[in-house]
Motif scaffolding. Structure first.
Motif, mmCIF file in Angstrom:
data_model
loop_
_atom_site.group_PDB
_atom_site.id
_atom_site.type_symbol
_atom_site.label_atom_id
_atom_site.label_comp_id
_atom_site.label_asym_id
_atom_site.label_seq_id
_atom_site.Cartn_x
_atom_site.Cartn_y
_atom_site.Cartn_z
ATOM 1 N N SER A 2 65.292 -9.346 80.663
ATOM 2 C CA SER A 2 64.454 -10.254 79.890
ATOM 3 C C SER A 2 65.291 -10.915 78.806
ATOM 4 N N SER A 3 65.007 -12.176 78.559
ATOM 5 C CA SER A 3 65.744 -12.911 77.531
ATOM 6 C C SER A 3 65.341 -12.489 76.125
ATOM 7 N N GLU A 4 64.257 -11.745 76.016
ATOM 8 C CA GLU A 4 63.805 -11.230 74.722
ATOM 9 C C GLU A 4 63.471 -9.757 74.866
ATOM 10 N N PRO A 5 63.546 -8.987 73.791
ATOM 11 C CA PRO A 5 63.276 -7.546 73.909
ATOM 12 C C PRO A 5 61.859 -7.278 74.411
ATOM 13 N N VAL A 6 61.758 -6.448 75.431
ATOM 14 C CA VAL A 6 60.459 -6.060 75.979
ATOM 15 C C VAL A 6 60.487 -4.580 76.330
ATOM 16 N N VAL A 7 59.336 -3.975 76.306
ATOM 17 C CA VAL A 7 59.218 -2.577 76.724
ATOM 18 C C VAL A 7 59.480 -2.488 78.221
ATOM 19 N N GLY A 8 60.318 -1.539 78.613
ATOM 20 C CA GLY A 8 60.533 -1.286 80.029
ATOM 21 C C GLY A 8 61.702 -1.996 80.652
ATOM 22 N N ASP A 9 62.435 -2.824 79.885
ATOM 23 C CA ASP A 9 63.617 -3.461 80.453
ATOM 24 C C ASP A 9 64.646 -2.357 80.742
ATOM 25 N N PRO A 10 65.012 -2.157 82.006
ATOM 26 C CA PRO A 10 65.913 -1.043 82.323
ATOM 27 C C PRO A 10 67.348 -1.269 81.882
ATOM 28 N N GLY A 11 67.725 -2.540 81.633
ATOM 29 C CA GLY A 11 69.093 -2.804 81.216
ATOM 30 C C GLY A 11 70.093 -2.294 82.243
ATOM 31 N N ASP A 12 71.064 -1.528 81.768
ATOM 32 C CA ASP A 12 72.097 -0.989 82.663
ATOM 33 C C ASP A 12 71.643 0.254 83.419
ATOM 34 N N HIS A 13 70.438 0.710 83.163
ATOM 35 C CA HIS A 13 69.968 1.948 83.795
ATOM 36 C C HIS A 13 69.270 1.632 85.113
ATOM 37 N N VAL A 14 70.070 1.213 86.085
ATOM 38 C CA VAL A 14 69.597 0.951 87.446
ATOM 39 C C VAL A 14 70.219 2.011 88.351
ATOM 40 N N PHE A 15 69.370 2.780 89.036
ATOM 41 C CA PHE A 15 69.839 3.872 89.881
ATOM 42 C C PHE A 15 69.449 3.604 91.325
ATOM 43 N N VAL A 16 70.402 3.782 92.236
ATOM 44 C CA VAL A 16 70.159 3.612 93.667
ATOM 45 C C VAL A 16 70.325 4.974 94.332
ATOM 46 N N VAL A 17 69.229 5.524 94.838
ATOM 47 C CA VAL A 17 69.247 6.826 95.506
ATOM 48 C C VAL A 17 69.742 6.612 96.931
ATOM 49 N N ARG A 50 57.634 -9.316 80.699
ATOM 50 C CA ARG A 50 56.999 -9.980 79.553
ATOM 51 C C ARG A 50 55.490 -10.111 79.782
ATOM 52 N N GLN A 51 55.075 -10.387 81.012
ATOM 53 C CA GLN A 51 53.651 -10.492 81.306
ATOM 54 C C GLN A 51 52.931 -9.147 81.155
ATOM 55 N N ALA A 52 53.675 -8.055 81.318
ATOM 56 C CA ALA A 52 53.072 -6.724 81.218
ATOM 57 C C ALA A 52 53.006 -6.204 79.791
ATOM 58 N N GLN A 53 53.558 -6.937 78.847
ATOM 59 C CA GLN A 53 53.518 -6.489 77.455
ATOM 60 C C GLN A 53 52.070 -6.377 76.986
ATOM 61 N N GLY A 54 51.799 -5.334 76.233
ATOM 62 C CA GLY A 54 50.436 -5.078 75.778
ATOM 63 C C GLY A 54 49.696 -4.091 76.652
ATOM 64 N N GLU A 55 50.209 -3.842 77.867
ATOM 65 C CA GLU A 55 49.620 -2.842 78.749
ATOM 66 C C GLU A 55 50.245 -1.479 78.466
ATOM 67 N N ASP A 56 49.444 -0.447 78.515
ATOM 68 C CA ASP A 56 49.929 0.917 78.260
ATOM 69 C C ASP A 56 50.357 1.541 79.586
ATOM 70 N N TRP A 57 51.552 1.182 80.055
ATOM 71 C CA TRP A 57 52.022 1.674 81.352
ATOM 72 C C TRP A 57 53.228 2.580 81.159
ATOM 73 N N ASN A 58 53.464 3.448 82.132
ATOM 74 C CA ASN A 58 54.713 4.210 82.146
ATOM 75 C C ASN A 58 55.409 4.142 83.502
ATOM 76 N N ILE A 59 54.817 3.404 84.454
ATOM 77 C CA ILE A 59 55.477 3.138 85.724
ATOM 78 C C ILE A 59 55.043 1.753 86.207
ATOM 79 N N ILE A 60 56.027 0.996 86.705
ATOM 80 C CA ILE A 60 55.753 -0.312 87.302
ATOM 81 C C ILE A 60 56.271 -0.307 88.736
ATOM 82 N N TYR A 61 55.376 -0.610 89.660
ATOM 83 C CA TYR A 61 55.815 -0.803 91.044
ATOM 84 C C TYR A 61 56.465 -2.184 91.158
ATOM 85 N N VAL A 62 57.774 -2.194 91.413
ATOM 86 C CA VAL A 62 58.482 -3.450 91.632
ATOM 87 C C VAL A 62 58.413 -3.836 93.107
ATOM 88 N N GLY A 63 58.315 -2.848 93.958
ATOM 89 C CA GLY A 63 58.052 -3.036 95.386
ATOM 90 C C GLY A 63 56.964 -2.070 95.802
#
Length: 463
Positions: free
Chosen positions: A41-56, A165-178
């Motif tokens: 995200s171009s602006e700070p948002v909750v849940g941006d994984p940044g460099d923490h991308v893991f491929v199992v 950014r669209q999910a900001q304001g929601e009280d989530w702890n998991i987002i299905y990206v797929g």
């Protein structure tokens, strides 16, 4: 390459299994295909994984790993490859309690997934659990977790940032990206974000530290079901029984610890044809079911492992020793770290190992329930005789005294360990206090404190 795994591959997979749930440097490979620090995200948002991308990823699936690396390179993403726990490394039912995991008691699938629990599903659950443990151990605010059969959709990174950014304001702890939805969405949140109903696939999701911590604290590894089913039930979905007729039953152990949102359309899908290489799908050639595995390793395999003990890495020797001690309290000596024989004292042999952070207390509280409450419960025995899978109800046999009995089959000449479970709930265990000084519980803290019963008095050749 697509060649069959070598004996060395199998040995490495077995080692990896017994390192669970830790994620050691040898289990990861850092891939740098973009600049840093990485942000979606171009602006700070909750849940941006940044460099923490893991491929199992499973090393014995090189074509899938190559696909993952190609996708990351083409998209310019940095990520960490995580060596998965391989279900093919599970040799017997006793492996699970030795490692410290258990399948949901009485698991038998559900109306839309009518099959027993597979070793592939064990490996999948344990592999994802490793990333959750890593997040908690390292206090990672959020992580994007991918399976190695992923295919990123066009303009993935920018679209993911927009959805966050669209999910900001929601009280989530998991987002299905797929995902693959089995029910209609509960509600629309924005143009590309929704609250999902029952959902399948774990090919791509973002988990927050709160979500990872909630999964660990719920002891998710002690009542495993297929991971995508677990996530949906943990979000409180499926309680009408339309898709999963056992969701309500499972929810007694799988608490509502996840608060999910989902992206639509999905930004990640499994690549075409990957299903035929899936280690959890029914169509896989050589699918193995946990219930069909031997209780202990086949003699030939066990002998081969013992014979090779001196050449094993130290932690694998230790894992083998734990397995032998668990199965055979008076078994033959195993090799020690210097190749010499080492004996095991059954009175001090390790019980079902669990991560040190969740070991039961050294002195558990004694049984303290009021008699009226205790006598109003139903009691079940569960033990190593069937890999801790089923509950055997104990029946009260004396109306004047609180005596209960149950019948289980133990192989003749073998020992078994067991606990007593109240009302079919793993968080209500009764178990022995140290030194058999009393009964502790009901409590969720009894994992690893077991009674021992001998099969030497079995009444028939079969047990």
């Amino acid at each position: 390459r697509t060649s069959e795994p070598t004996p060395e591959d199998h040995a490495a997979a077995r080692e990896r299994l017994f390192r669970w749930p830790t994620l050691q440097p040898r289990d990861t490979e850092r891939l740098h295909f973009g600049g840093g620090p990485q942000r979606f995200s171009s602006e700070p948002v909750v849940g941006d994984p940044g460099d923490h991308v893991f491929v199992v990823s499973l090393p014995r699936r090189p074509e899938k790993r190559a696909n993952a690396i190609r996708q990351l390179r083409d998209t310019g993403l940095n990520a960490t490859l995580v060596t998965a726990c391989d279900g093919d490394a599970v040799l017997c039912q006793a492996d699970l309690p030795v490692v410290g995991v258990q399948v949901m008691p009485n698991y038998r699938g559900h109306v839309n997934h009518d099959m027993p629990f597979t070793t592939g599903e064990v490996g999948c659950f344990m592999s994802h659990f490793t990333t959750w443990q890593h997040m908690v151990d390292n206090q990672l605010p959020a992580a994007l977790i991918l399976e190695d059969d992923f295919e990123l959709q066009e303009n993935f990174a920018d679209r993911l940032g927009d959805c966050l950014r669209q999910a900001q304001g929601e009280d989530w702890n998991i987002i299905y990206v797929g995902r693959s939805p089995m029910e209609n969405d509960v509600r629309k949140i924005s143009d590309h974000v929704a609250e999902p109903g029952y959902t399948l696939w774990t090919v791509a999701y973002i988990l927050t530290l709160d979500g990872a911590r909630a999964l660990l604290e719920s002891r998710a590894e002690q009542h495993m079901v297929p991971l995508d089913d677990f996530f949906s039930v943990a979000m409180g979905c499926g309680m009408d029984g339309q898709y999963n007729d056992r969701a309500v039953e499972w929810s007694r152990l799988i608490g509502p610890v996840l608060r999910g949102v989902a992206l639509h359309p999905p930004l990640v899908m499994p690549y075409v044809g990957s299903m035929f290489l899936s280690d959890t799908a029914m169509m896989r050639k050589g699918t193995r079911y946990m219930r069909d595995l031997p209780m202990e390793p086949p003699d030939a395999a066990a002998a081969a492992h013992v014979g090779a003990a001196a050449a094993m890495p130290g932690e694998w020797r230790e894992a083998l020793a734990r397995l032998q001690a668990f199965l055979h309290p008076s078994s033959m000596p195993a090799a020690s770290s210097d190749g010499e024989a080492a004996s095991f004292d059954p009175s001090t042999r390790p019980r079902q190992p669990v991560p040190s952070a969740r070991l039961p207390p050294a002195s558990p509280p004694p049984l303290q329930e009021p008699e009226a409450v205790a006598l109003g419960r139903r009691y079940f025995a569960t033990g190593s005789w069937d890999g801790w899978q089923d509950f055997v109800e104990l029946v009260r046999v004396d109306s004047d005294e609180p005596w209960y009995e149950g019948i289980v089959r133990i192989p003749k000449g073998r020992d078994a360990e067991f606990q007593v479970i109240c009302d079919s709930r793993w968080d209500l265990r009764c178990f022995p206090m140290p030194g058999n000084s009393g009964i502790a519980g009901p409590s969720r803290d009894g994992h690893g404190f077991n009674w021992l019963v001998s099969g030497s008095d079995a009444q028939s050749e079969g047990g």
